[in-house]
Design an enzyme around this catalytic site. Sequence first.
Site, short mmCIF file in Angstrom:
data_model
loop_
_atom_site.label_atom_id
_atom_site.label_comp_id
_atom_site.label_asym_id
_atom_site.label_seq_id
_atom_site.Cartn_x
_atom_site.Cartn_y
_atom_site.Cartn_z
CB SER A 281 -0.85 0.00 1.27
OG SER A 281 -1.54 1.23 1.42
CE1 TYR B 192 -3.78 -1.92 5.70
CE2 TYR B 192 -3.20 0.30 5.00
CZ TYR B 192 -3.63 -0.97 4.69
OH TYR B 192 -3.89 -1.31 3.38
N1 LIG Z 1 -8.79 -0.90 -0.58
C1 LIG Z 1 -7.76 -0.09 -0.51
O1 LIG Z 1 -7.90 1.15 -0.54
C2 LIG Z 1 -6.36 -0.64 -0.45
C3 LIG Z 1 -5.29 0.21 -0.78
C4 LIG Z 1 -3.98 -0.28 -0.74
C5 LIG Z 1 -3.75 -1.60 -0.36
N2 LIG Z 1 -4.82 -2.40 -0.04
C6 LIG Z 1 -4.51 -3.78 0.34
O2 LIG Z 1 -5.08 -4.67 -0.59
C7 LIG Z 1 -5.42 -5.89 0.03
C8 LIG Z 1 -6.86 -6.23 -0.26
O3 LIG Z 1 -7.68 -5.18 0.23
P1 LIG Z 1 -9.20 -5.00 -0.22
O4 LIG Z 1 -9.47 -3.55 -0.26
O5 LIG Z 1 -9.51 -5.83 -1.41
O6 LIG Z 1 -9.93 -5.60 1.08
P2 LIG Z 1 -11.32 -6.37 1.27
O7 LIG Z 1 -12.27 -6.03 0.18
O8 LIG Z 1 -11.70 -6.10 2.69
O9 LIG Z 1 -10.90 -7.93 1.09
C9 LIG Z 1 -9.97 -8.50 1.99
C10 LIG Z 1 -9.71 -9.93 1.63
O10 LIG Z 1 -8.71 -10.45 2.53
C11 LIG Z 1 -9.23 -11.62 3.15
N3 LIG Z 1 -8.69 -11.81 4.49
C12 LIG Z 1 -8.70 -10.95 5.54
N4 LIG Z 1 -8.12 -11.51 6.61
C13 LIG Z 1 -7.74 -12.76 6.23
C14 LIG Z 1 -7.10 -13.84 6.88
N5 LIG Z 1 -6.71 -13.77 8.19
N6 LIG Z 1 -6.88 -14.99 6.18
C15 LIG Z 1 -7.26 -15.10 4.89
N7 LIG Z 1 -7.87 -14.10 4.21
C16 LIG Z 1 -8.11 -12.95 4.88
C17 LIG Z 1 -10.74 -11.43 3.17
O11 LIG Z 1 -11.37 -12.69 3.36
P3 LIG Z 1 -12.92 -12.83 3.86
O12 LIG Z 1 -13.79 -12.48 2.67
O13 LIG Z 1 -13.04 -14.27 4.23
O14 LIG Z 1 -13.08 -11.89 5.02
C18 LIG Z 1 -10.96 -10.82 1.79
O15 LIG Z 1 -10.91 -11.84 0.81
C19 LIG Z 1 -5.11 -5.71 1.52
O16 LIG Z 1 -3.85 -6.26 1.80
C20 LIG Z 1 -5.09 -4.20 1.68
O17 LIG Z 1 -4.26 -3.79 2.75
C21 LIG Z 1 -6.10 -1.96 -0.08
#
Ligand SMILES: NC(=O)c1ccc[n+]([C@@H]2O[C@H](COP(=O)([O-])OP(=O)(O)OC[C@H]3O[C@@H](n4cnc5c(N)ncnc54)[C@H](OP(=O)(O)O)[C@@H]3O)[C@@H](O)[C@H]2O)c1
Length: 245
Positions: free
Chosen positions: A146, A159
């Site tokens: 990120s 985070y």
């Molecule tokens: N959205 C943003 O603005 C953003 C920006 C930069 C980086 N990111 C990074 O991108 C990645 C994905 O984010 P997202 O926005 O797509 O989030 P999201 O929509 O909340 O999805 C998160 C995913 O991670 C899974 N997960 C969470 N904890 C877990 C665990 N202990 N074991 C296995 N799976 C787990 C969730 O599974 P469940 O469905 O089973 O809960 C879900 O599939 C993250 O690493 C986040 O830090 C996000």
Amino acid sequence: MSENEGQPRNRAIVTGGSRGIGRGIAEALLGQGWRVFLCSRSEGSIAEALHELGGRFGGAVAGRAVDVRNQEAVDAFVAWVLGEVEGIDCLVNNAGLGRFGPVDELTGEQWREVLQTNLDGAFYFLHAVAPVMKRQGDGWIFNIASLAGKNPFAGGAAYNASKFGLIGLSEAAMLDLRKHGVRVSAILPGSVDTGFADRDQRSERKDHGWMLRPEDVAAMVLHLLSYPSRALPSLVEMRPSRPPK
Ligand SMILES: NC(=O)c1ccc[n+]([C@@H]2O[C@H](COP(=O)([O-])OP(=O)(O)OC[C@H]3O[C@@H](n4cnc5c(N)ncnc54)[C@H](OP(=O)(O)O)[C@@H]3O)[C@@H](O)[C@H]2O)c1
């Protein structure tokens, strides 16, 4: 000649593939003819994703519920994948979450949940998959970090620490593995329009149209996978091009 010579190079693991960015990356890979193995934490979430993606991509997609904080469960998942296909060409370490608050108000439980998911989980998958790719002499590991891994913000202690750490892990692993033909890249997105934890607490804005979308991050993964094999973009920053004024 590497062990992978003559083998298909289209077998991927996407962690956190049930929703958001991971789901977008899984869909993009499936659309390009990859075999994709998903995991996410909850049974319901992975079942819903497999039902929907299986309807569109048939047997090319499979998955299981795995908590990435559990190293034994991660090792068992990778062993299961290797029982289904003979190698792993791409690992996307994407599973992650955020818990936000001033450092003195964060609980130890929240700190551990974030660090163990975003950092330990990525290490466990790297640890399990790197030997497979080293034997193949080929493979690409993407760590979804990120911009918060380079830019601290108030309320981001857990985070920020997890994402700064993930970038360090990614860069060190890149140096370890590139001499074995394995590429490692950290992708650093800015705000992506997903159901990311606590989004609504951090942002009052209702209009998310300016944000990156999961398919934008997926397009970067596909782009890198098509890169010449001599080249390795190891750190990729992605920003919304038109943030709110
Ligand atoms: N959205 C943003 O603005 C953003 C920006 C930069 C980086 N990111 C990074 O991108 C990645 C994905 O984010 P997202 O926005 O797509 O989030 P999201 O929509 O909340 O999805 C998160 C995913 O991670 C899974 N997960 C969470 N904890 C877990 C665990 N202990 N074991 C296995 N799976 C787990 C969730 O599974 P469940 O469905 O089973 O809960 C879900 O599939 C993250 O690493 C986040 O830090 C996000």
